[in-house]
Design an enzyme around this catalytic site. Structure first.
Site, short mmCIF file in Angstrom:
data_model
loop_
_atom_site.label_atom_id
_atom_site.label_comp_id
_atom_site.label_asym_id
_atom_site.label_seq_id
_atom_site.Cartn_x
_atom_site.Cartn_y
_atom_site.Cartn_z
N LEU A 195 3.64 -5.32 1.47
CA LEU A 195 2.36 -5.58 0.82
C LEU A 195 2.59 -6.25 -0.54
CD1 LEU A 195 0.54 -2.14 1.35
CD2 LEU A 195 0.27 -4.23 2.70
N TYR A 218 6.67 -12.86 3.82
CA TYR A 218 7.79 -12.11 4.41
C TYR A 218 7.33 -11.14 5.51
CZ TYR A 218 11.51 -13.82 1.36
OH TYR A 218 12.45 -14.59 0.74
N VAL A 224 8.35 -19.52 -1.65
CA VAL A 224 6.97 -19.79 -2.05
C VAL A 224 6.06 -18.95 -1.15
CG1 VAL A 224 5.21 -21.54 -2.44
CG2 VAL A 224 7.63 -22.18 -2.55
N TYR A 267 10.16 -10.89 -14.61
CA TYR A 267 10.19 -10.15 -13.35
C TYR A 267 10.97 -8.83 -13.46
CZ TYR A 267 9.23 -9.43 -8.49
OH TYR A 267 8.73 -8.89 -7.33
N ALA A 311 -4.78 -1.29 3.24
CA ALA A 311 -3.63 -0.46 3.63
C ALA A 311 -3.42 0.72 2.68
CB ALA A 311 -2.36 -1.31 3.66
P1 NAD Z 1 2.19 -12.56 0.61
O1 NAD Z 1 1.17 -12.76 -0.45
O2 NAD Z 1 2.65 -13.72 1.40
O3 NAD Z 1 1.71 -11.43 1.66
C1 NAD Z 1 1.12 -10.23 1.23
C2 NAD Z 1 0.58 -9.46 2.42
O4 NAD Z 1 -0.01 -8.24 1.95
C3 NAD Z 1 -0.52 -10.20 3.21
O5 NAD Z 1 -0.35 -9.92 4.60
C4 NAD Z 1 -1.81 -9.53 2.73
O6 NAD Z 1 -2.89 -9.57 3.65
C5 NAD Z 1 -1.29 -8.10 2.57
N1 NAD Z 1 -2.12 -7.27 1.70
C6 NAD Z 1 -2.38 -7.43 0.38
N2 NAD Z 1 -3.17 -6.43 -0.06
C7 NAD Z 1 -3.41 -5.61 0.99
C8 NAD Z 1 -4.14 -4.41 1.18
N3 NAD Z 1 -4.78 -3.80 0.17
N4 NAD Z 1 -4.20 -3.89 2.43
C9 NAD Z 1 -3.57 -4.47 3.46
N5 NAD Z 1 -2.82 -5.59 3.35
C10 NAD Z 1 -2.75 -6.16 2.12
O7 NAD Z 1 3.43 -11.84 -0.14
P2 NAD Z 1 5.02 -11.96 0.00
O8 NAD Z 1 5.52 -12.90 -1.05
O9 NAD Z 1 5.44 -12.13 1.41
O10 NAD Z 1 5.44 -10.52 -0.52
C11 NAD Z 1 5.72 -9.43 0.34
C12 NAD Z 1 6.75 -8.53 -0.31
O11 NAD Z 1 7.98 -9.27 -0.45
C13 NAD Z 1 6.37 -8.05 -1.72
O12 NAD Z 1 6.80 -6.73 -1.89
C14 NAD Z 1 7.17 -8.97 -2.62
O13 NAD Z 1 7.45 -8.42 -3.89
C15 NAD Z 1 8.44 -9.13 -1.78
N6 NAD Z 1 9.27 -10.31 -2.16
C16 NAD Z 1 8.70 -11.55 -2.27
C17 NAD Z 1 9.50 -12.62 -2.68
C18 NAD Z 1 8.92 -14.00 -2.84
O14 NAD Z 1 9.62 -14.87 -3.40
N7 NAD Z 1 7.74 -14.26 -2.33
C19 NAD Z 1 10.87 -12.42 -2.92
C20 NAD Z 1 11.42 -11.15 -2.74
C21 NAD Z 1 10.60 -10.09 -2.36
#
Ligand code: NAD
Length: 402
Positions: free
Chosen positions: A139, A53, A274, A235, A112
């Protein structure tokens, strides 16, 4: 080197440079085709910019809103005979596409959660951007080294209170089976809140505000998942839900803090997709496979970029000068773009299929192939037009780091 997918459980340990570039290009093209967005977003900071995202948000900010973007992620560069992580390639591909379109794009790789990264970001904003008008907090991490206490917190993906016996899916083997999930200890719950809750978001806004780099009318949005009753045991009513409740607490505190800037802070509740993070959560792959099938059958499917484009186009833009004037806020003040996933037509059908789905009828009731294909695409595999037998430069043209 020739790069092929190497899957270990819910992670792929290789990433395809050309494939990641194509994946970024596909998302950029989609956003460009939708036309410009009038969001008032011109200088954006995206935390977690390299995948899922966060990457989609950066692409919509840059190519929809025409914003200059600063991104932060935690990715691994390539090593000898080893590809980089997908996000490392995505960042390079994004920066090249953005600068090709005349947009500033800089990515800082590192933790971060650290004070050091916050200082580096402030320095870059001061030097290159002056002030920012949007911060996207995206994150997803299993650990957080607390910058004040030095404690390494770990998140746990576990139920609360009682053990949970529930259906899940082994994506590799394509098998539906039942698992017993043990409840979290109070320490594990607290650790999850420390990693995935709102404290770090508040630390970021505090540091940026003190440094004077938030523009008048500054807005910030952090992402949450609420989802359906089917996933609540692991969840929303579980450790991750507690962390996301803490994000809601932080949003309210930040709204009060930003009032002086006529700014705003919101949690946005997004749909299940995903991603590297979501593939690791038990139950979610089965729920998501059923959801994708139902949403595709009903002509309602959204992938990551389509979903984030809708978030920006209908909630952050559309002439609404402040987020709280946007049309879809719930009683907690969250932005809801999970409305389609949670609509009765979709949920009734997913819930009807849930007790029926077994290994033998997965192909009939669920979209395992769609789930698998989305998973591989995260790592740059399965993109049209990419020659997967061609030699790859694992450095993507970058010099080898010292
Ligand atoms: P992802 O795993 O695709 O991306 C995570 C990002 O965080 C990456 O850019 C990674 O490099 C970065 N990251 C992780 N640890 C870090 C750190 N210590 N310092 C700097 N960068 C760091 O995850 P995603 O699924 O896109 O999730 C992003 C947000 O969206 C989360 O809060 C998640 O809960 C939320 N979300 C996800 C979904 C889903 O279905 N995937 C649904 C709703 C909400």
């Amino acid at each position: 080197m020739i790069v092929k997918p190497r899957i270990r459980g819910f992670i792929c340990t290789t990433a395809h440079p050309d494939g990641c570039r194509a994946h970024v290009a596909e998302q950029v093209d989609f956003v460009r085709r939708q036309g410009p967005l009038d969001c008032g977003v011109k200088k954006a900071l995206v935390l977690g910019c390299s995948g899922g995202y966060g990457l989609a948000s950066r692409i919509v900010a840059a190519f929809g809103c025409g914003a200059d973007t600063l991104g932060v992620s935690f990715e691994k560069p390539p090593a000898e005979n080893k590809t980089a992580t997908a996000g490392w390639y995505n960042n390079i591909a994004f920066e090249a596409a953005a600068s090709g379109a005349g947009r500033y794009a800089k990515t800082l790789d590192g933790d971060a959660f650290s004070d050091e990264m916050k200082a580096r970001v402030i320095e870059s904003i001061r030097t290159d951007l002056g002030q920012i008008d949007l911060l996207v907090y995206s994150l997803a991490s299993p650990v957080r080294l607390h910058p004040r206490t030095g404690v390494l917190h770990r998140s746990a993906i576990k139920p609360l209170g009682e053990p949970v016996h529930i259906k899940t899916l082994n994506v590799d083997r394509g098998e539906v089976h039942e698992v017993d999930l043990e409840p979290a200890t109070p320490e594990e719950t607290a650790g999850t809140v420390a990693v995935m809750g709102g404290e770090d978001w508040e630390f970021w806004i505090d540091a940026l505000d003190r440094a004077g780099v938030l523009a008048p009318g500054f807005r910030t949005v952090a992402y949450t998942y609420i989802g359906s009753e089917l996933t609540w045991p692991i969840y929303w009513h579980a450790t991750l839900g507690k962390a996301k409740e803490d994000l809601d607490r932080a949003a309210a505190a930040l709204r009060a803090r930003l009032a002086g800037l006529a700014g705003d802070a919101r949690v946005a509740s997004l749909k299940a997709v995903v991603s590297q993070a979501s593939s690791a959560i038990p139950v979610v792959p089965l729920y998501a496979s059923l959801l994708f099938r139902v949403m595709k059958e009903q002509g309602l499917h959204e992938d990551i970029i389509t979903h984030i484009h809708r978030l920006f186009a209908t909630q952050l833009c559309g002439g609404a000068p402040r987020l709280d004037e946007a049309p879809r806020l719930d009683e907690q003040g969250r932005i809801r773009v999970d409305d389609v996933e949670l609509s009765p037509a979709v949920q009734d059908e997913v819930k009807r299929r849930w007790p029926l789905v077994e290994t033998h009828n997965l192909g009939e009731l669920a979209d395992l192939e769609g789930f698998r294909s989305d998973f591989l695409r995260i790592f740059g595999f399965g993109l049209p037009g990419v020659d997967y037998d061609a030699e790859q430069d694992p450095l993507m043209g970058r010099p080898l780091a010292d």
